[in-house]
Design an enzyme around this catalytic site. Structure first.
Site, mmCIF file in Angstrom:
data_model
loop_
_atom_site.group_PDB
_atom_site.id
_atom_site.type_symbol
_atom_site.label_atom_id
_atom_site.label_comp_id
_atom_site.label_asym_id
_atom_site.label_seq_id
_atom_site.Cartn_x
_atom_site.Cartn_y
_atom_site.Cartn_z
ATOM 1 N N ARG A 113 47.254 -57.557 26.537
ATOM 2 C CA ARG A 113 46.351 -58.483 27.237
ATOM 3 C C ARG A 113 46.140 -59.659 26.281
ATOM 4 N NH1 ARG A 113 40.964 -57.362 30.704
ATOM 5 N NH2 ARG A 113 42.671 -56.898 32.146
ATOM 6 N N HIS A 140 48.169 -61.625 36.407
ATOM 7 C CA HIS A 140 47.667 -60.255 36.244
ATOM 8 C C HIS A 140 48.455 -59.347 37.213
ATOM 9 C CE1 HIS A 140 45.171 -57.073 35.040
ATOM 10 N NE2 HIS A 140 44.000 -57.441 35.507
ATOM 11 N N GLN A 143 47.263 -55.727 38.279
ATOM 12 C CA GLN A 143 46.129 -55.713 39.207
ATOM 13 C C GLN A 143 46.620 -55.840 40.645
ATOM 14 O OE1 GLN A 143 42.685 -55.450 38.474
ATOM 15 N NE2 GLN A 143 42.718 -55.045 40.669
ATOM 16 N N ASP A 229 37.574 -63.238 43.237
ATOM 17 C CA ASP A 229 37.476 -62.887 41.816
ATOM 18 C C ASP A 229 36.356 -63.736 41.230
ATOM 19 O OD1 ASP A 229 37.993 -61.915 39.248
ATOM 20 O OD2 ASP A 229 39.848 -63.046 38.970
ATOM 21 N N CYS A 268 39.103 -57.590 41.891
ATOM 22 C CA CYS A 268 39.692 -56.838 40.761
ATOM 23 C C CYS A 268 38.639 -56.247 39.846
ATOM 24 C CB CYS A 268 40.622 -57.754 39.984
ATOM 25 S SG CYS A 268 39.813 -59.185 39.240
ATOM 26 N N ARG A 296 44.797 -48.623 39.689
ATOM 27 C CA ARG A 296 45.423 -49.157 38.477
ATOM 28 C C ARG A 296 46.195 -48.045 37.773
ATOM 29 N NH1 ARG A 296 43.215 -53.724 36.176
ATOM 30 N NH2 ARG A 296 45.012 -53.531 34.782
HETATM 31 N N1 CP Z 1 40.456 -55.786 36.646
HETATM 32 C C1 CP Z 1 40.633 -55.668 35.318
HETATM 33 O O1 CP Z 1 41.695 -55.969 34.769
HETATM 34 O O2 CP Z 1 39.546 -55.166 34.670
HETATM 35 P P1 CP Z 1 39.307 -55.113 33.104
HETATM 36 O O3 CP Z 1 39.130 -56.534 32.627
HETATM 37 O O4 CP Z 1 38.073 -54.290 32.950
HETATM 38 O O5 CP Z 1 40.506 -54.495 32.452
HETATM 39 N N1 NVA Z 2 40.228 -63.656 36.400
HETATM 40 C C1 NVA Z 2 39.561 -62.685 35.571
HETATM 41 C C2 NVA Z 2 40.114 -61.330 35.807
HETATM 42 C C3 NVA Z 2 39.484 -60.225 35.008
HETATM 43 C C4 NVA Z 2 40.111 -58.896 35.246
HETATM 44 C C5 NVA Z 2 39.716 -63.074 34.111
HETATM 45 O O1 NVA Z 2 40.812 -63.482 33.720
HETATM 46 O O2 NVA Z 2 38.738 -62.984 33.368
#
Ligand code: CP
Ligand code: NVA
Length: 311
Positions: A113, A140, A143, A229, A268, A296
């Site tokens: 990440r 992502h 997701q 989101d 998400c 997930r």
């Molecule tokens: N939706 C998602 O990726 O959640 P986290 O940021 O908690 O991993």
């Molecule tokens: N769009 C959000 C998704 C988190 C899972 C972010 O990038 O923070």
């Protein structure tokens, strides 16, 4: 060890060959059904990744991605090593490529990440083992796999369906756009003009039927599912401007009421209740947000076995 040029990375949905996304989703459904009712820690009957180690590297916070990948690799018979990038030499400036070459000797796959999408691309270029995108500023993909699995559980094949994305044309939206052409669903995005999806992502929707406008009411009419989101993603700094621009884009009961009867609500998570979504919608009968989170695990198990050439 697989030569670097043949390593199967999972970086973005638009990069998959035709039919591969369908294959991965079918594997996710199959593996979930095969262990229905089992304790969460029991290993799948075929233990396809026994003896394999997955490293997870986090430059940003995470709850779902961290726990679901850990559960996923264990259910496949493997093990995990998890680190925050800030605790690694990566956080002190060690080059991404050197980190990738070293981890390639120690683990069998890496999930990252990252703040910057290009860092995941660079990591994958230098890695001899599969690299999985666990969220970047640009996309992502894991997701969206889980989200599509969730819709299919409730409503069958996503092909031919129409979905709306309401709010920020962000990283999660980009992956949904990437999937539309591959799986044959239509997507209507409603966002403020300054928070439009990236044009490159629209170009990558593989002839998908994706339209972008600014009116949430027009976008959601008759759709099979509404996605939203957070209005402020990790790394966004224009907090106040965003809250003002997104105010007309809240998903509430009135907006849900314009979708098809029984339309699903997807998010998400984490959600900011009272901003992009009301409590009533989050906790209402059309919300499948917790199913998305559980899926997930199943979707990422399918990604992992795909990375190792097992499907
Ligand atoms: N939706 C998602 O990726 O959640 P986290 O940021 O908690 O991993
Ligand atoms: N769009 C959000 C998704 C988190 C899972 C972010 O990038 O923070």
């Amino acid at each position: 060890m697989t030569p670097a040029s043949q390593t199967k990375h999972f970086l973005d949905l638009w990069r998959l060959e035709a039919g591969e996304l369908r294959l991965i989703l079918d594997e996710a459904h199959r593996r979930k059904a095969a262990r229905a009712g089992w304790p969460k820690g029991r290993i799948d009957a075929d233990a396809p990744l026994a003896g394999h180690v997955l490293a997870m590297v986090f430059e940003k916070n995470s709850t779902r991605t961290r726990f679901s990948f850990d559960a996923a690799i264990r259910q496949l018979g493997g093990a995990s090593i998890i680190a925050n990038a800030g605790d690694m030499q990566l956080g002190r400036g060690e080059p991404v490529e050197d980190t990738a070459r070293v981890l390639s000797r120690m683990v069998d796959a890496v999930m990252i990440r990252a703040n910057r999408h290009e860092d995941v691309e660079r990591f994958a270029q230098a890695s001899v083992v599969p690299v999985i995108n666990g969220l970047t500023d640009r996309s992502h993909p894991c997701q969206i796999l889980a989200d599509l699995q969730t819709i299919e559980e409730q409503r069958g094949d996503v092909a031919g369906k129409t979905f709306a994305w309401v709010g920020d044309g962000n990283n999660v939206c980009a992956s949904l756009i990437h999937a539309s052409g591959q799986l044959g669903f239509s997507l209507r995005v409603a966002c403020p003009a300054d928070y439009h999806p990236n044009l490159m992502d629209l170009a990558r929707s593989s002839q998908g039927d994706v339209t972008v406008g600014h009116d949430p009411v027009a976008a959601v009419k008759g759709v099979d599912a509404i996605f939203t989101d957070t209005w402020v993603s990790m790394g966004d700094t224009d907090h106040h401007e965003r809250l003002a621009a997104f105010e007309p884009y809240q998903v509430d009961d009135a907006l849900m009421g314009l979708a098809a009867p029984g339309a699903l609500f997807l998010h998400c998570l984490p959600a900011h209740r009272g901003e992009e979504v009301t409590d009533q919608v989050m906790d209402g009968p059309q919300s499948v947000v917790v199913d998305e989170a559980e899926n997930r695990i199943h979707a990422q198990k399918a990604v992992l076995v795909w990375c190792f050439g097992l499907i």
